[in-house]
Design a protein around this motif. Structure first.
Motif, PDB file in Angstrom:
ATOM      1  N   THR A   1      -1.805   1.445  -0.861  1.00 43.21           N
ATOM      2  CA  THR A   1      -1.961   2.253  -1.732  1.00 43.21           C
ATOM      3  C   THR A   1      -0.609   3.118  -2.185  1.00 43.21           C
ATOM      4  OG1 THR A   1      -2.595   3.954  -0.093  1.00 43.21           O
ATOM      5  CG2 THR A   1      -4.504   2.636  -0.891  1.00 43.21           C
TER       6      THR A   1
ATOM      7  N   GLY B   1      -1.740   3.359   3.522  1.00 42.52           N
ATOM      8  CA  GLY B   1      -0.677   3.467   3.061  1.00 42.52           C
ATOM      9  C   GLY B   1       0.266   2.472   2.458  1.00 42.52           C
TER      10      GLY B   1
ATOM     11  N   HIS C   1      -0.025  13.719   8.827  1.00 40.86           N
ATOM     12  CA  HIS C   1       0.283  12.883   7.823  1.00 40.86           C
ATOM     13  C   HIS C   1       0.242  11.291   8.310  1.00 40.86           C
ATOM     14  CE1 HIS C   1       2.077  16.559   6.142  1.00 40.86           C
ATOM     15  NE2 HIS C   1       1.894  15.875   4.975  1.00 40.86           N
TER      16      HIS C   1
ATOM     17  N   THR D   1      -6.849   7.457  -9.034  1.00 34.88           N
ATOM     18  CA  THR D   1      -7.664   8.096  -7.888  1.00 34.88           C
ATOM     19  C   THR D   1      -8.873   7.118  -7.901  1.00 34.88           C
ATOM     20  OG1 THR D   1      -6.924  10.342  -8.463  1.00 34.88           O
ATOM     21  CG2 THR D   1      -9.181   9.889  -7.165  1.00 34.88           C
TER      22      THR D   1
ATOM     23  N   LEU E   1      -7.617   3.787  -6.194  1.00 31.85           N
ATOM     24  CA  LEU E   1      -7.130   4.200  -5.042  1.00 31.85           C
ATOM     25  C   LEU E   1      -8.347   3.981  -3.992  1.00 31.85           C
ATOM     26  CD1 LEU E   1      -4.723   5.327  -3.145  1.00 31.85           C
ATOM     27  CD2 LEU E   1      -6.256   7.585  -3.416  1.00 31.85           C
TER      28      LEU E   1
ATOM     29  N   LEU F   1       0.795  11.985  -6.408  1.00 28.81           N
ATOM     30  CA  LEU F   1       0.256  12.507  -5.170  1.00 28.81           C
ATOM     31  C   LEU F   1      -0.556  13.845  -5.512  1.00 28.81           C
ATOM     32  CD1 LEU F   1       2.820  11.554  -2.413  1.00 28.81           C
ATOM     33  CD2 LEU F   1       0.616  10.403  -2.700  1.00 28.81           C
TER      34      LEU F   1
ATOM     35  N   LEU G   1       0.666   5.589  -0.412  1.00 27.01           N
ATOM     36  CA  LEU G   1       0.716   6.794   0.299  1.00 27.01           C
ATOM     37  C   LEU G   1       1.176   6.793   1.694  1.00 27.01           C
ATOM     38  CD1 LEU G   1      -3.092   7.802  -0.371  1.00 27.01           C
ATOM     39  CD2 LEU G   1      -1.090   8.106  -1.674  1.00 27.01           C
TER      40      LEU G   1
ATOM     41  N   THR H   1       4.322   7.049   1.476  1.00 23.40           N
ATOM     42  CA  THR H   1       5.463   7.943   0.858  1.00 23.40           C
ATOM     43  C   THR H   1       5.167   9.323   1.505  1.00 23.40           C
ATOM     44  OG1 THR H   1       5.453   6.741  -1.214  1.00 23.40           O
ATOM     45  CG2 THR H   1       6.503   8.815  -1.099  1.00 23.40           C
ATOM     46  N   ILE H   2       4.159   9.595   2.055  1.00 23.38           N
ATOM     47  CA  ILE H   2       3.804  11.075   2.550  1.00 23.38           C
ATOM     48  C   ILE H   2       4.553  11.211   4.061  1.00 23.38           C
ATOM     49  CG2 ILE H   2       1.633  11.522   1.172  1.00 23.38           C
ATOM     50  CD1 ILE H   2       0.007  10.729   3.979  1.00 23.38           C
TER      51      ILE H   2
ATOM     52  N   GLU I   1      -2.009   8.631   6.223  1.00 23.59           N
ATOM     53  CA  GLU I   1      -1.555   7.547   5.724  1.00 23.59           C
ATOM     54  C   GLU I   1      -2.444   6.116   6.424  1.00 23.59           C
ATOM     55  OE1 GLU I   1       0.882   3.638   6.234  1.00 23.59           O
ATOM     56  OE2 GLU I   1       0.335   5.160   7.953  1.00 23.59           O
TER      57      GLU I   1
END
Length: 545
Positions: A153, A150, A141, A241, A244, A334, A155, A157-158, A145
């Motif tokens: 965007t 991340g 992850h 998407t 992104l 996500l 992301l 958060t992942i 990211e």
């Protein structure tokens, strides 16, 4: 006399008005000279700043080269090329560079230089050990990211929660059989709503049309029957998407220090943030209601059709700080990104592959008819082995990414073969080059839709050679315990879609057109969204659902 006239003219030229005019002309001439000189000075200043920056970049590049000097570099043709140029070269020629590196150093480590530093490419022999390392040592992850920017965007958060992974693995996948008839009904309704009336050949854009289809059907599983047709949510699912990846592709052309400034200039960055806000505005109240119901146990049947979806399961599963409506709404974003984007790319490319290779169509039709000999059900999709093989072959030739098993090392680690990786090292495998190695796929440049089907017939007991089954030479879904948990859902959606499409419609390319090419930017593969094909409804097409 002539002398008197000259004196008179001399006297006129000494009047105050003449002096003022003369002064003004002199100043005008001076300003014009300054105007000519200023652009020249600004141009030289810009050139000086650019050269200074390139020198700094070259110094940093030399430091990167010395940092991991044991690994050979691929894609660098001169010692005087700074990393920003090497990064641009990778962005436009990644397939060529990685294929060259793989063929030259097939059983060894090599590296590339990008804006963000060294990218260490591991050999296939490291797959088992790499995939077994815990995230505390090598974080998948963290690498994701890193690649998807991340902080810009959302992301990142992942890294904070594994909820999106566990909900698919533990809730969605085990319940696909029960979910299947709901998805079939939604697919039928979506085809009726989005597809044109086409008794004659009609032009369509598959990327746009299938994008709506993928978002709608996946939404039935993600947010349930009351929300899967909501225009606001579908708008987020489709367009977030796109925004992104536009943001990622453009920003990764520039060095990291410029990202805070570049992001503010990108409409796609602003659109992406607005889509996230819209998703939270749409879904947060529903999550709040579901969390209240879950806490009070006021819902009698969590398996009823209206509650049989990921939204309900998230409210039921979330613990502690994850029980936040806005955080759960972003988890849905996500999941929509992963499901709709992956299935869309495969839908478009499988369609192109089948149009370009129509000899497979009769066999697929006969297989579909045989799969429903006891009535059509979830089990029927498992019998579509030829279609499954076509999906796998299409993904081999046009995967969503040409790099895989990405890891960001959190701790130093030494592999069993002696390879030492320092903390902070980014590693990956060249999965496209591996899958298209002639040793792994004979005649890799040729689309062989039954390649995996034949292997499966020879090895019926193993369960290998399926679209949703990763292997050491089939790595688009990852490998080992970190393999994509949504691959079974993607397989079901794709088979369901093509049973419907190939039964009810015919497709062909425009006159004199060949199979459309994909575009690879950095490591990402994209079909061109404006590509058109022709479609016509079959006169006697009867879908089994």
């Amino acid at each position: 006399s002539l002398d008197d006239q000259n004196k008179l003219r001399a006297g006129l030229n000494t009047t105050p008005r003449a002096k003022s005019f003369s002064t003004a002309m002199s100043r005008t001439s001076m300003f014009r000279t300054m105007e000519i000189q200023m652009p020249s000075a600004m141009a030289w200043t810009f050139v000086y700043m650019l050269l200074s920056y390139l020198v700094v970049e070259l110094v940093i590049t030399r430091q990167l080269i010395r940092k991991q000097a044991d690994y050979p570099i691929v894609g660098r043709h001169s010692h005087l090329i700074p990393r920003i140029i090497l990064n641009l070269y990778f962005a436009g020629s990644a397939v060529k560079i990685l294929d060259l590196g793989y063929r030259k150093f097939k059983d060894h480590v090599f590296r590339l230089i990008r804006n963000d530093g060294n990218m260490v490419v591991l050999p296939p022999s490291s797959i088992d050990e790499l995939s077994s390392l815990p995230p505390s040592v090598a974080s998948p992850h963290g690498a994701l990211e890193h690649d998807l920017l991340g902080p810009y965007t959302g992301l990142n958060t992942i890294l904070d929660s594994r909820l999106h992974h566990s909900i698919v693995q533990r809730k969605l996948t085990p319940r696909l059989e029960t979910l299947t008839p709901y998805l079939e009904n939604e697919l039928t309704a979506a085809v009726e709503d989005y597809f044109p009336d086409c008794d004659e050949w009609t032009t369509i854009q598959p990327f746009r049309l299938f994008g709506k289809l993928a978002a709608r059907v996946s939404a039935r599983a993600l947010v349930g029957p009351s929300m899967c047709r909501d225009r606001g949510w579908l708008d987020v699912s489709i367009n977030y998407t796109e925004s992104l990846f536009k943001t990622i592709v453009i920003m990764r052309l520039f060095p990291a220090w410029s990202h805070p400034f570049i992001s503010l200039l990108l409409p796609s960055y602003r659109y992406g943030r607005n889509y996230i806000k819209s998703a939270k505005r749409i879904l947060a109240p529903r999550f709040h209601h579901a969390l209240v119901e879950n806490s009070s146990n006021s819902t009698n049947d969590w398996n009823a059709e209206g509650h049989f979806n990921v939204l309900t399961w998230l409210a039921d599963t979330a613990k502690g700080r994850d029980r936040d409506p806005e955080a759960l709404a972003f988890v849905e974003v996500l999941l929509a990104l992963a499901s709709a984007h992956t299935t869309l790319l495969r839908m478009v490319n499988v369609l192109y592959d089948l149009i370009a290779n129509p000899g497979y169509l009769d066999g697929l039709q006969k297989e579909k008819e045989g799969a429903g000999f006891q009535g059509w059900s979830h089990a029927s999709y498992h019998r579509l082995q030829q279609l499954d093989s076509v999906l796998r072959e299409s993904q081999r030739m046009s995967p969503p990414t040409i790099l895989g098993l990405k890891r960001l090392f959190k701790l130093p680690y030494t592999f069993s073969d002696g390879l030492h990786v320092t903390e902070g090292t980014y590693v990956c495998l060249p999965i496209f080059a591996i899958e298209n190695d002639p040793d792994n796929a004979p005649n890799p440049e040729r689309f062989d839709g039954l390649r995996s089907y034949r292997l499966r017939q020879k090895d019926r007991e193993s369960g290998d050679h399926q679209f949703s089954t990763p292997g050491k030479t089939v790595l688009s879904f990852g490998y080992g315990k970190t393999a994509c948990p949504g691959r079974h859902f993607a397989s079901l959606m794709l088979k369901m879609t093509f049973v419907k499409l190939l039964t009810q419609y015919e497709f062909k390319f425009l006159p004199n057109a060949a199979r459309p090419r994909n575009v690879v930017v950095h490591e990402f593969l994209f079909p061109l969204p404006w590509t058109k094909v022709l479609m016509r409804r079959r006169k006697r097409g009867l879908c089994p659902f």
